[in-house]
Design an enzyme around this catalytic site. Sequence first.
Site, PDB file in Angstrom:
ATOM      1  N   VAL A 131      21.134  67.780  62.565  1.00  0.00           N
ATOM      2  CA  VAL A 131      20.538  67.268  61.439  1.00  0.00           C
ATOM      3  C   VAL A 131      19.206  68.067  61.060  1.00  0.00           C
ATOM      4  O   VAL A 131      18.947  68.789  60.075  1.00  0.00           O
ATOM      5  CB  VAL A 131      20.163  65.938  61.339  1.00  0.00           C
TER       6      VAL A 131
ATOM      7  N   SER B 184      20.969  55.501  60.715  1.00  0.00           N
ATOM      8  CA  SER B 184      22.444  55.690  60.717  1.00  0.00           C
ATOM      9  C   SER B 184      23.042  54.686  59.935  1.00  0.00           C
ATOM     10  O   SER B 184      22.480  53.419  60.133  1.00  0.00           O
ATOM     11  CB  SER B 184      22.834  55.736  62.172  1.00  0.00           C
ATOM     12  N   SER B 185      24.216  54.636  59.643  1.00  0.00           N
ATOM     13  CA  SER B 185      24.860  53.530  58.838  1.00  0.00           C
ATOM     14  C   SER B 185      25.493  52.390  59.677  1.00  0.00           C
ATOM     15  O   SER B 185      25.859  51.387  59.437  1.00  0.00           O
ATOM     16  CB  SER B 185      26.238  54.132  58.159  1.00  0.00           C
ATOM     17  N   CYS B 186      25.223  52.741  61.109  1.00  0.00           N
ATOM     18  CA  CYS B 186      25.561  51.675  62.206  1.00  0.00           C
ATOM     19  C   CYS B 186      24.418  50.562  62.199  1.00  0.00           C
ATOM     20  O   CYS B 186      24.551  49.586  62.756  1.00  0.00           O
ATOM     21  CB  CYS B 186      25.801  52.094  63.632  1.00  0.00           C
TER      22      CYS B 186
ATOM     23  N   TYR C  51      21.595  51.229  70.082  1.00  0.00           N
ATOM     24  CA  TYR C  51      21.202  52.227  69.059  1.00  0.00           C
ATOM     25  C   TYR C  51      20.689  52.004  67.682  1.00  0.00           C
ATOM     26  O   TYR C  51      19.716  52.253  66.861  1.00  0.00           O
ATOM     27  CB  TYR C  51      22.344  53.538  68.911  1.00  0.00           C
TER      28      TYR C  51
ATOM     29  N   LYS D 204      17.259  52.030  65.544  1.00  0.00           N
ATOM     30  CA  LYS D 204      17.171  52.607  64.416  1.00  0.00           C
ATOM     31  C   LYS D 204      16.645  51.613  63.213  1.00  0.00           C
ATOM     32  O   LYS D 204      15.828  51.907  62.448  1.00  0.00           O
ATOM     33  CB  LYS D 204      18.463  53.253  63.983  1.00  0.00           C
TER      34      LYS D 204
ATOM     35  N   PRO E 165      21.644  58.051  56.699  1.00  0.00           N
ATOM     36  CA  PRO E 165      23.238  59.003  56.721  1.00  0.00           C
ATOM     37  C   PRO E 165      24.372  57.998  57.105  1.00  0.00           C
ATOM     38  O   PRO E 165      24.155  57.597  58.073  1.00  0.00           O
ATOM     39  CB  PRO E 165      22.974  59.891  57.132  1.00  0.00           C
TER      40      PRO E 165
ATOM     41  N   LEU F 211      28.261  61.948  60.184  1.00  0.00           N
ATOM     42  CA  LEU F 211      28.074  63.283  59.782  1.00  0.00           C
ATOM     43  C   LEU F 211      28.545  64.405  60.673  1.00  0.00           C
ATOM     44  O   LEU F 211      29.228  64.236  61.715  1.00  0.00           O
ATOM     45  CB  LEU F 211      26.126  63.547  59.997  1.00  0.00           C
TER      46      LEU F 211
ATOM     47  N   HIS G 136      31.068  62.770  68.330  1.00  0.00           N
ATOM     48  CA  HIS G 136      31.883  61.753  67.170  1.00  0.00           C
ATOM     49  C   HIS G 136      33.264  62.197  66.776  1.00  0.00           C
ATOM     50  O   HIS G 136      33.635  63.201  67.534  1.00  0.00           O
ATOM     51  CB  HIS G 136      30.791  61.870  66.112  1.00  0.00           C
TER      52      HIS G 136
ATOM     53  N   TRP H 263      41.796  58.076  69.877  1.00  0.00           N
ATOM     54  CA  TRP H 263      41.076  56.828  70.576  1.00  0.00           C
ATOM     55  C   TRP H 263      41.364  55.593  69.417  1.00  0.00           C
ATOM     56  O   TRP H 263      41.401  55.868  68.247  1.00  0.00           O
ATOM     57  CB  TRP H 263      39.604  56.887  70.803  1.00  0.00           C
TER      58      TRP H 263
HETATM   59  O1  GFB Z   1      32.837  59.052  65.477  1.00  0.00           O
HETATM   60  P1  GFB Z   1      32.760  57.937  66.271  1.00  0.00           P
HETATM   61  O2  GFB Z   1      32.538  58.145  67.759  1.00  0.00           O
HETATM   62  O3  GFB Z   1      31.760  56.766  66.017  1.00  0.00           O
HETATM   63  O4  GFB Z   1      34.233  57.199  66.260  1.00  0.00           O
HETATM   64  P2  GFB Z   1      31.572  55.478  65.133  1.00  0.00           P
HETATM   65  C1  GFB Z   1      34.843  56.611  65.001  1.00  0.00           C
HETATM   66  C2  GFB Z   1      36.189  56.214  65.281  1.00  0.00           C
HETATM   67  O5  GFB Z   1      37.126  57.211  65.449  1.00  0.00           O
HETATM   68  C3  GFB Z   1      36.488  55.223  66.170  1.00  0.00           C
HETATM   69  C4  GFB Z   1      37.899  56.896  66.594  1.00  0.00           C
HETATM   70  O6  GFB Z   1      37.382  54.091  65.798  1.00  0.00           O
HETATM   71  C5  GFB Z   1      37.023  55.795  67.381  1.00  0.00           C
HETATM   72  O7  GFB Z   1      37.708  55.066  68.291  1.00  0.00           O
HETATM   73  N1  GFB Z   1      38.361  58.024  67.357  1.00  0.00           N
HETATM   74  C6  GFB Z   1      39.607  58.561  67.553  1.00  0.00           C
HETATM   75  C7  GFB Z   1      37.373  58.806  68.098  1.00  0.00           C
HETATM   76  N2  GFB Z   1      39.556  59.597  68.478  1.00  0.00           N
HETATM   77  C8  GFB Z   1      38.179  59.900  68.746  1.00  0.00           C
HETATM   78  C9  GFB Z   1      37.835  60.653  69.575  1.00  0.00           C
HETATM   79  O8  GFB Z   1      38.268  61.633  70.315  1.00  0.00           O
HETATM   80  N3  GFB Z   1      36.327  60.856  69.679  1.00  0.00           N
HETATM   81  C10 GFB Z   1      35.517  59.848  69.108  1.00  0.00           C
HETATM   82  N4  GFB Z   1      34.217  59.780  69.335  1.00  0.00           N
HETATM   83  N5  GFB Z   1      36.221  58.916  68.280  1.00  0.00           N
HETATM   84  C11 GFB Z   1      29.409  55.901  65.902  1.00  0.00           C
HETATM   85  C12 GFB Z   1      28.243  54.922  66.496  1.00  0.00           C
HETATM   86  O9  GFB Z   1      29.985  54.946  65.847  1.00  0.00           O
HETATM   87  O10 GFB Z   1      28.926  56.454  64.835  1.00  0.00           O
HETATM   88  C13 GFB Z   1      26.678  55.463  66.409  1.00  0.00           C
HETATM   89  O11 GFB Z   1      28.503  54.720  67.789  1.00  0.00           O
HETATM   90  C14 GFB Z   1      26.622  56.257  65.008  1.00  0.00           C
HETATM   91  O12 GFB Z   1      25.977  54.654  66.680  1.00  0.00           O
HETATM   92  C15 GFB Z   1      27.571  57.236  64.585  1.00  0.00           C
HETATM   93  O13 GFB Z   1      26.206  55.247  63.764  1.00  0.00           O
HETATM   94  C16 GFB Z   1      27.424  57.611  63.290  1.00  0.00           C
HETATM   95  O14 GFB Z   1      31.585  55.733  63.722  1.00  0.00           O
HETATM   96  O15 GFB Z   1      32.287  54.280  65.365  1.00  0.00           O
END
Ligand code: GFB
Length: 308
Positions: free
Chosen positions: A16, A108-110, A137, A141, A164, A167, A180, A203
Amino acid sequence: MNFNSKIYIAGHRGMVGSAIERHLRKLGYNNLTVKTSAELDLTQQQAVNEFFAQEQPEYVFLAAAKVGGILANNIYRADFIYRNLMIEANIIHAAYEHKVNKLLFLGSSCIYPKMAPQPLKEEYLLSGYLEPTNQPYAIAKIAGIELCDAYRRQYGCNFISAMPTNLYGPNDNYDKNGSHVLPALLRKTIEAKKAGASSIEIWGTGTPRREFLHVDDLAEACVFLMNNFNEEGFVNVGTGTDVTIQTLAEMVKEAVGFEGNLVFDTSKPDGTPRKLMDISKISNLGWSPKISLEQGIAATYQLVKDMF
Ligand code: GFB
């Protein structure tokens, strides 16, 4: 801000902060001050105070944070709450003490309750329980928003907050466990294509819905808000549309040209079922995003295709 204003970007090496720096320089703002974390540890109050005393920034973009994907948030819970609380408290307090004209805090939107109605309106903050995987987290925030509002009410500081959605873009984190979903899927798909693999692992169930904003759009929104928004509360920054994780994986497959299957690992968490921003507030102020998800994925693929 004018082109001579002294602007501090906290977190300029992150996805960012680096996008904000690129955008400011492109617009002609060149009086920027930045420090790497080795030069200035933002969790140390005295160091932050000394930096503000010496540099006297007039405008601050607070983009420094400890961030990560769903697994990192869930595992490193203490680091996520401690580091984020320290960074934002130190910078916001120093900005007050050193009479910064205006500060923009990024969240963050969380921050929204797990089961909040969709799309998420700013007024839903603190109306229900949070998603457990990223509660530390999210609470840090939410504290950042409250700090900005408290310093505004008590001391008249012009501190604003932007929230946001998920991202992606240049300088993202591609660590297999810490990243992410969008960078993770890009990496997995590129590696699978290169290895001639027959499938990639996703996942969770693939059913959660997420909204994805290119970080260059966010950077534009941040400068827009710095120049046009002066109120307490915060402003959502998103695209107003979302996709399932399965659809995202299919879009990434298409961009990369990978023809294998998607295999769902349901031992991994899904997290929040849906996180779609209501973007009427920022739309009414006069800003909207420009980069579609297809364009953004294609551009990001070009940036990273030789990295793995
Ligand atoms: O992007 P992500 O890690 O964050 O995961 P969140 C989003 C969705 O994608 C979840 C799935 O349902 C994950 O299980 N997913 C599928 C995967 N395959 C994968 C992979 O290989 N890696 C990852 N990382 N996810 C985060 C928050 O939540 O988003 C933070 O933990 C923050 O606090 C951020 O707000 C923007 O959208 O679930």
